[in-house]
Structures are given as structure tokens and as C-alpha cells.
Write a protein that holds these residues in place. Structure first.
Motif, PDB file in Angstrom:
ATOM      1  N   THR A  53       0.837  -1.280  -0.040  1.00  0.00           N
ATOM      2  CA  THR A  53      -0.090  -0.105  -0.042  1.00  0.00           C
ATOM      3  C   THR A  53       0.914   1.431  -0.142  1.00  0.00           C
ATOM      4  OG1 THR A  53      -1.495   1.217   1.154  1.00  0.00           O
ATOM      5  CG2 THR A  53      -0.208  -0.250   2.616  1.00  0.00           C
ATOM      6  N   SER A  54       0.266   2.454  -0.300  1.00  0.00           N
ATOM      7  CA  SER A  54       0.870   3.811  -0.481  1.00  0.00           C
ATOM      8  C   SER A  54      -0.297   4.748  -0.534  1.00  0.00           C
ATOM      9  CB  SER A  54       1.834   3.995  -1.627  1.00  0.00           C
ATOM     10  OG  SER A  54       1.211   3.757  -2.750  1.00  0.00           O
ATOM     11  N   ALA A  55      -0.155   5.853  -0.118  1.00  0.00           N
ATOM     12  CA  ALA A  55      -1.044   7.005  -0.209  1.00  0.00           C
ATOM     13  C   ALA A  55      -1.504   7.079  -1.818  1.00  0.00           C
ATOM     14  CB  ALA A  55      -0.646   8.440   0.433  1.00  0.00           C
ATOM     15  N   HIS A  56      -2.805   7.442  -1.905  1.00  0.00           N
ATOM     16  CA  HIS A  56      -3.348   7.702  -3.175  1.00  0.00           C
ATOM     17  C   HIS A  56      -4.172   8.582  -3.110  1.00  0.00           C
ATOM     18  CE1 HIS A  56      -1.603   3.954  -4.455  1.00  0.00           C
ATOM     19  NE2 HIS A  56      -2.025   3.996  -5.882  1.00  0.00           N
ATOM     20  N   LEU A  57      -4.581   9.412  -4.232  1.00  0.00           N
ATOM     21  CA  LEU A  57      -5.728  10.222  -4.501  1.00  0.00           C
ATOM     22  C   LEU A  57      -6.807   9.435  -4.738  1.00  0.00           C
ATOM     23  CD1 LEU A  57      -4.980  13.350  -6.699  1.00  0.00           C
ATOM     24  CD2 LEU A  57      -5.458  13.454  -4.368  1.00  0.00           C
ATOM     25  N   ILE A  58      -8.057   9.603  -4.084  1.00  0.00           N
ATOM     26  CA  ILE A  58      -9.194   8.932  -4.626  1.00  0.00           C
ATOM     27  C   ILE A  58     -10.393   9.974  -5.052  1.00  0.00           C
ATOM     28  CG2 ILE A  58      -8.798   6.933  -3.444  1.00  0.00           C
ATOM     29  CD1 ILE A  58     -10.708   7.806  -1.227  1.00  0.00           C
ATOM     30  N   LEU A  59     -11.168   9.745  -5.996  1.00  0.00           N
ATOM     31  CA  LEU A  59     -12.075  10.671  -6.489  1.00  0.00           C
ATOM     32  C   LEU A  59     -13.470  10.107  -6.543  1.00  0.00           C
ATOM     33  CD1 LEU A  59      -9.167  10.587  -8.639  1.00  0.00           C
ATOM     34  CD2 LEU A  59     -10.702  12.645  -9.335  1.00  0.00           C
ATOM     35  N   SER A  60     -14.529  10.862  -6.128  1.00  0.00           N
ATOM     36  CA  SER A  60     -15.811  10.601  -6.196  1.00  0.00           C
ATOM     37  C   SER A  60     -16.399   9.915  -7.807  1.00  0.00           C
ATOM     38  CB  SER A  60     -16.690  11.763  -5.851  1.00  0.00           C
ATOM     39  OG  SER A  60     -17.865  11.784  -6.221  1.00  0.00           O
ATOM     40  N   LYS A  61     -17.092   9.347  -7.810  1.00  0.00           N
ATOM     41  CA  LYS A  61     -17.639   8.969  -8.991  1.00  0.00           C
ATOM     42  C   LYS A  61     -18.248   9.795  -9.745  1.00  0.00           C
ATOM     43  CE  LYS A  61     -16.081   4.485  -9.785  1.00  0.00           C
ATOM     44  NZ  LYS A  61     -16.438   3.112  -9.819  1.00  0.00           N
TER      45      LYS A  61
END
Ligand SMILES: Nc1ncnc2c1ncn2[C@@H]1O[C@H](COP(=O)(O)OP(=O)(O)OP(=O)(O)O)[C@@H](O)[C@H]1O
Ligand SMILES: O=P(O)(O)OC[C@H]1O[C@H](OP(=O)(O)OP(=O)(O)O)[C@H](O)[C@@H]1O
Length: 320
Positions: A216-224
Motif C-alpha cells: 500500500t501507499s497513499a493515493h488520491l481517490i475521486l468521487s464517481k
């Protein structure tokens, strides 16, 4: 879209009457802003803070407030526990967020995975007592496993036991929220599933790894269904620039014209190297982005091939 989020935040702060005016004030300014969820504390906080700063997302966070309005962009930052960010983004309460890939997988939510931010790197591992009876994951079937990642642990053992999703597991999985590594010594479980970076915590607890479940590592996540798509693009482009600035250095040197083809094989650049003429017609100046991890070896090679005045410069920011 943001009513429920606001209700949650307002409820959380209703007992702090001294702050209620300020919270209300912020809430009134949140409409028409992109909501960006960032970890409020813990391992990811400082790196996130530095990335926001590097992307020129300016804000002032008041003491005890979990909302900060950006001064220079229509963004509101919402400071949340890393474990809750996938839910807020998955339900469309926040448009974008930063959290660990492990938290996204554990939450089982429907989000768009964005870019890998290359920090918060660690592994989710099965750890057992050193010199104990368990040598491999099969030895743990029917035993008790302690973790903060009960969903991922369950999925792993379902697969191992050949049990369908949600079926009856022989292995017992217990949740604890932190200091998971103490569980075996205290008799709460036979093994643990926890995050490991340097391995120092597990070593000190007398444990060792027998399996890695997830990297694992930090990620950007985006709303659909994000609001402000143009702002999302801007944030991603600035983050991409920061990652490239971190990954590359700028290598400048002077090259004899006849050695240029060989030298450019060493420093071809991201797209192409910049070659500029010098007063002396037999020489040119070369400027090229080189991966930081390779720079020492490349400088040695350049020198051997006849380059001179070889300099390495830091790139503080860029757009790629
Ligand atoms: N040792 C570590 N090294 C690198 N990244 C880690 C490490 N531990 C956790 N992380 C990453 O940081 C995320 C948040 O973990 P952290 O332990 O900071 O949780 P928290 O609940 O936000 O903080 P705290 O443990 O202080 O309550 C994890 O999901 C993981 O992605
Ligand atoms: O391999 P290491 O570099 O030693 O890091 C691993 C430790 O880091 C995390 O915990 P954290 O310190 O964030 O606290 P927590 O146990 O309360 O979650 C993780 O849960 C381990 O305990």
C-alpha cells in the motif's frame, strides 16, 4: 450533496460553543467549493500537508476545526481520519481525498482510484510470534487473528479456507483499533494482520511476517460524481508536477560536439534533452531531467565520456 456531512461536522462541534460561530461561518462559505478530504492526523498528515503546500493550495486551519477554506482556490479542506476518507468520497460527500490504498480496499467503497502519491508506503502482513508454532498461513486456520483490517483479513482467510464470501470461517477474526502488535503477547490472538514499514514495531513485539496480504501507499481517490471537474484536473496536474519534481533532478553539463551522441544516450531526458550552443563552436551545453536514483552513476558515465562542468540541480516544482 453536503448537508449530511455538514450535519455530522456541526454535531461534532456543537459542544464547543466558542467555535460554533466560526464553524457556521465556514459552513456558509462551503457551497460552490470542491470538498477535499485529507487525513486529520497520523502517518499521512505531514506529507499531505506538504503536498497541499507544494500545490499552492493555501489555507489556515484553526485549532480544533476540521474544515479549512482555501484562500486562493474554491476548495474546502475537510480533515478526517484516514480510515473514514474512502466512505466520505465513495458516498460523494467529498469530491476528492487522500488516504492509504489499504484503507480504500478495507472500506470496499466505490471510488475512482487516482494517482499513487508515493508516500505512506508499507505492507499489510500476517505476523506471528517468532519461534512459535506457526510457519505459514495454513497453520492459522481455526486460530484467532487480530487486526484493524478485519475486512481484508476475512477476505484473505475466505480464500485460504475456500469459503464463499460471507460464509462460515473456521478462523476467528477480532477487531482492535490500534497497537495491534500487543495482541499475541497479551493472549488476545494467535497472530495479527497489521501494517509494516521498517519492521521495527513487529521486531520489538517479538513477531515476524509469514505473508504479505497487500502493498500500500497513499493515493488520491475521486468521487464517481465529482463537482468542479476542472478544479480536480488542476489539483491532479499540480500533484503530478510535485511527484515529477521529487522523482527527477536537472542535470546540466558541457559536452564536446563530437561526443554529444554518446552523452545523450546517458541523459536522453524525459522527452528530449535541451542542447544549446556555446561561444566555443566545439562545445554545447546540455540540460536534461534525470531520475534522482540514477544521478550519481550517470554523472560518473558523463565524466568518463568527456563531459565537463557536470551539475545537478534540484527541481522544486514543475508541470509535466
Ligand atoms: N508504519 C507506516 N509506514 C507508512 N505508512 C503507514 C504506516 N502505518 C500506517 N501507514 C499509512 O497511513 C495510514 C494511516 O495510518 P495511521 O496509523 O496514521 O492511522 P490513523 O488512525 O490516521 O492515526 P493514529 O494511528 O495516530 O490514530 C494507513 O492506512 C497507511 O496507509
Ligand atoms: O514497521 P514500522 O515502521 O515499525 O511501522 C509499523 C507500525 O506503524 C503503524 O502503527 P502506528 O505507529 O501508526 O500506530 P498504531 O499501532 O496505533 O496504529 C502500524 O500499525 C505498526 O504498528
Amino acid at each position: 450533496m453536503i448537508e449530511s456531512l455538514l450535519r455530522v461536522i456541526l454535531r461534532a462541534y456543537s459542544s464547543y460553543s466558542i467555535f460554533s460561530y466560526t464553524t457556521m461561518d465556514l459552513v456558509n462559505h462551503m457551497t460552490d467549493r470542491l470538498l477535499f478530504a485529507v487525513p486529520k492526523k497520523g502517518r499521512l498528515y505531514e506529507k499531505c500537508y506538504n503536498m497541499l503546500k507544494g500545490a499552492d493550495i493555501q489555507f489556515n486551519r484553526s485549532n480544533r476545526l476540521d474544515i479549512a477554506l482555501c484562500i486562493n482556490l474554491p476548495i474546502a479542506l475537510i480533515f478526517l481520519p484516514a480510515a473514514d476518507i474512502p466512505t466520505f468520497v465513495g458516498e460523494g460527500r467529498c469530491d476528492i481525498g487522500i488516504t492509504g490504498y489499504d484503507q480504500v480496499m478495507e472500506s470496499n467503497v466505490d471510488v475512482e482510484m487516482g494517482m499513487d502519491l508515493s508516500f505512506g508506503k508499507c505492507k499489510l502482513q500476517i505476523q506471528v510470534p517468532q519461534n512459535g508454532p506457526y510457519q505459514n498461513p495454513n497453520d492459522l486456520i481455526g486460530k484467532t487473528i487480530v487486526s484493524s483490517f478485519t475486512s481484508l483479513t476475512r477476505k484473505y482467510f475466505e480464500k485460504l479456507e475456500g469459503v464463499p464470501e460471507g460464509g462460515n470461517l473456521k478462523t476467528k477474526i477480532k477487531f482492535v483499533g490500534g497497537s495491534v502488535e500487543a495482541s499475541c503477547a497479551l493472549g488476545v490472538g494467535d497472530a495479527i494482520v497489521d501494517l509494516v514499514e521498517s519492521g521495527e514495531t513487529m521486531k520489538a513485539a517479538g513477531l515476524h511476517a509469514i505473508e504479505t496480504i497487500l502493498d500500500t501507499s497513499a493515493h488520491l481517490i475521486l468521487s464517481k460524481n465529482p463537482s468542479h471537474p476542472e478544479l480536480l484536473e488542476l489539483i491532479q496536474s499540480r500533484f503530478e508536477g510535485l511527484l515529477a519534481a521529487n522523482k527527477y533532478v536537472l542535470c546540466n553539463y558541457n559536452a564536446p560536439r563530437d561526443k554529444l551522441p554518446d552523452l545523450l544516450k546517458v541523459t536522453p531526458g524525459r522527452r528530449a534533452a535541451t542542447v544549446s550552443p556555446l561561444e566555443d563552436d566545439n562545445w554545447v551545453a546540455v540540460s536534461s531531467m534525470v531520475e534522482r536514483k540514477d544521478i550519481a552513476i550517470k554523472m560518473d558515465q558523463l565524466k568518463k565520456l568527456g563531459a565537463s562542468d557536470i551539475l545537478t540541480l534540484e527541481i522544486t516544482n514543475c508541470r509535466v
